[in-house]
Structures are given as C-alpha cells and as structure tokens.
Design an enzyme around this catalytic site. Structure first.
Site, mmCIF file in Angstrom:
data_model
loop_
_atom_site.group_PDB
_atom_site.id
_atom_site.type_symbol
_atom_site.label_atom_id
_atom_site.label_comp_id
_atom_site.label_asym_id
_atom_site.label_seq_id
_atom_site.Cartn_x
_atom_site.Cartn_y
_atom_site.Cartn_z
ATOM 1 N N PRO A 1 38.534 36.753 -2.577
ATOM 2 C CA PRO A 1 39.852 36.147 -2.444
ATOM 3 C C PRO A 1 40.556 36.041 -3.798
ATOM 4 C CG PRO A 1 38.265 34.955 -1.149
ATOM 5 C CD PRO A 1 37.482 35.926 -1.971
ATOM 6 N N GLU A 2 41.821 36.420 -3.838
ATOM 7 C CA GLU A 2 42.591 36.310 -5.069
ATOM 8 C C GLU A 2 43.407 35.030 -5.031
ATOM 9 O OE1 GLU A 2 44.082 39.937 -6.721
ATOM 10 O OE2 GLU A 2 42.730 41.173 -5.525
ATOM 11 N N LYS B 1 41.190 31.216 -8.757
ATOM 12 C CA LYS B 1 40.302 31.490 -7.633
ATOM 13 C C LYS B 1 39.403 30.301 -7.280
ATOM 14 C CE LYS B 1 40.065 36.414 -8.770
ATOM 15 N NZ LYS B 1 39.150 37.552 -9.055
ATOM 16 N N ARG C 1 33.982 47.420 -11.294
ATOM 17 C CA ARG C 1 35.001 47.251 -10.254
ATOM 18 C C ARG C 1 35.834 48.513 -10.165
ATOM 19 N NH1 ARG C 1 36.131 42.049 -8.763
ATOM 20 N NH2 ARG C 1 37.043 43.093 -6.958
#
Length: 327
Positions: A2-3, A52, A317
């Site tokens: 989740p951002e 976050k 990433r």
C-alpha cells in the site's frame, strides 16, 4: 505494498468510525495478545497516517503503530459511515486530473463505494492497495477471516488486521521518535519548510533519484507505482543522481507528489494520467491498465513517443520508464 494514499484513506476510516469510541481489542491469531491487553477497553482518541504507517492513539496515552507492508490489509465491517467531505464527492466525475477538478470515489467494479459502505451491518470493506466492497447478509460481528493479528470492535463497527509487517504498541515518546524519522508527507505538511526539507536532502545525495523517492526517510508515502509515474511525468531519468537535479526539478517533484497524493486519497486509485475525457477517465478508474503512463507497461509503446517502455530491477524492485522521454 500500500502506498501513501491508501494508508491515509484507512486512517480516515478509523477517524470516522472508531475515534471517540471505547474499543475492545483481541488477537484471534494469538500473536498480539499482550499488545491487545494493553489497549483493550480504552477509547480511541486519534488516528493518523504518516506516509505508509498509521498511528492510533488511545486514552491511556498508548498508541498502536501499524505498517501493512507487502501483505497487510484491514477488513472493516458493520455500520461504516462516510464523512461529509467524501459524501459530497459521490457521483461527480473529473474530466482532467487537475487541482480544481471534481472527484469521484469508485471501487474496482466502477461502483460508488461510499454508497455500499454505508449499508449497516451488511458491508465488508477490505483496505490494502485496492479497495473491494462486498455486500451480503453478514452477522455482526462477523467471524474473523484468516489469520487476524488484531481485532478492534467498537459496538457497531469492527476492523480486522491481517498480515502486517509491524503491529506494535508505543508510548508517546516512541511515537514521536518514529514520526520524526520519517520524511515529510505533503498531506500532513504542505509548508515551504517541508518542501525545503525534501529538496535539500535530494540535492545533497549521489543516490539515483529513483531510489531516493522510495526511501521513506527522504519522503513519506511513495511506492513503486508513484515512483515510476512521478519520474515519467517529470521527464527525469531514474538513474540521475539526486544532486544532479536542479532546485526547480526537485521542487516540481514535491509539488507533483502532493498533487497526485490528493487525487489518490479522493478517488482511492493511483490515477496519474492527465487530460482524459470523461469516458476515458471512468475506464481508467476501473482498469489499472488505463490508469498509468509507464507502470506495468513494459514492452508496450510509450503513450507519448511510442518507444517501448523499459523494465529493470533497482534495489530489488521493478522500475518502469521510457528511455526516450526520460533520457
């Protein structure tokens, strides 16, 4: 993971539906029994998101810090109410992604999630990276689903937390230390001082800007999606050292992050494309494939120049970018 926009939306759910109520805490999974006992029976007094991470305050001076991480999610059930601000958003559409444009809050199926959430004791709302609403005859409180780390029950509403990276009880001093370590969050502080803090750190670092934007000590809330989209919108090469950016470029990144974050909180979606017609905007809210410039579009032609979008790995990433527009 989740951002920032998702965590701010979750914090708002707690502010609307739990703050001011006496909360019964339990740990159905059994991994948070001691922490739940410390907070059980106390009234929730505050709910804050910083990037976050989320912080829930109780009237005994203790806080619950939650970081969802890659797999965490909250499930809400019961008489969930939307705030007046979000209710005013309902039903209006935004033609362009701009600061003065109207907003709409939709779920993944393109339905008005605020309308569904308001159905007393009939709604379950999952809040992680995507929000999913299902309506059915659900008894209250519903049985925990899966490995629920902690359950917060407040009379007519319940929230279940599953799979978080962090779920810990902190005292006020520990909370302040945790918050102070995080980079600025433009939704909490849009002052010139917060902007200067971001710009100063970025322009001192030899680190690639794509890595700096993901560093929560530099700026709060940006994840893989917003990182890719912000850099494309700015026309910046992701490998450019932070210190190679001009003052204007760094400030523009901060302002664009503040802009996109507000859109994400309003719509529940990471909408990053501009200039869409009403029909195209509605499709984009429903379909991630239509929502972004470069994210998860590897091998497809750039929407601007036609060059194939590149995909590489940076700091474990995935990084998406256009080799021409961001040369």
């Amino acid at each position: 993971m989740p951002e920032g926009h998702s965590v701010h939306r979750i914090a708002r759910q707690f502010a609307r539906n739990f703050v001011g109520k006496r909360i019964r805490l339990s740990s159905p999974q059994g991994r948070f029994v001691d922490g739940a006992k410390m907070l059980d029976g106390h009234t929730m007094t505050d709910a804050r998101a910083v990037g976050k991470q989320m912080f829930l305050e109780f009237d005994n001076g203790l806080w619950l810090r939650v970081h969802l991480g890659l797999y965490g999610a909250w499930d809400f059930a019961g008489d969930i109410h939307a705030s007046g601000t979000d209710a005013a958003i309902r039903g209006r559409r935004r033609r362009n992604v701009g600061p003065a444009a109207a907003a709409v809050t939709l779920d993944l199926a393109g339905e008005d999630s605020l309308q569904s959430i308001g159905a007393p004791r009939l709604t379950r709302l999952r809040m992680a990276e995507d929000e999913q609403v299902s309506v059915g005859a659900v008894g209250f409180p519903p049985e925990p689903v899966g490995q629920v780390r902690v359950r917060l029950l407040a009379g007519d509403v319940v929230a279940d937390l599953r799979g978080p990276t962090a779920c810990v009880v902190l005292d006020p001093q520990e909370v302040q230390v945790a918050m102070d370590r995080l980079g600025p969050d433009p939704l909490l502080d849009d002052s010139r001082a917060a902007e200067d803090r971001f710009v100063t750190v970025v322009r001192k670092k030899p680190t690639p800007i794509a890595r700096l934007l993901m560093d929560q000590l530099v700026v709060s809330g940006i994840g893989n999606v917003y990182r890719a989209e912000l850099l494309f919108r700015a026309g910046l090469n992701p490998h450019a050292p932070g210190r190679s950016l001009s003052d204007e470029q760094a400030r523009a990144l901060w302002k664009d992050w503040a802009h996109l974050l507000k859109i994400g909180v309003a719509t529940g979606q990471m909408m990053t494309r501009d200039g869409l017609s009403d029909a195209a905007y509605g499709r984009a809210l429903r379909r991630r494939a239509d929502r972004h410039w470069v994210y998860k579009r590897e091998g497809l032609p750039c929407r601007v120049c036609g060059t194939h979008i590149a995909l590489e790995e940076m700091a474990a990433r995935k990084l998406y970018w256009c080799p021409k527009c961001q040369s």
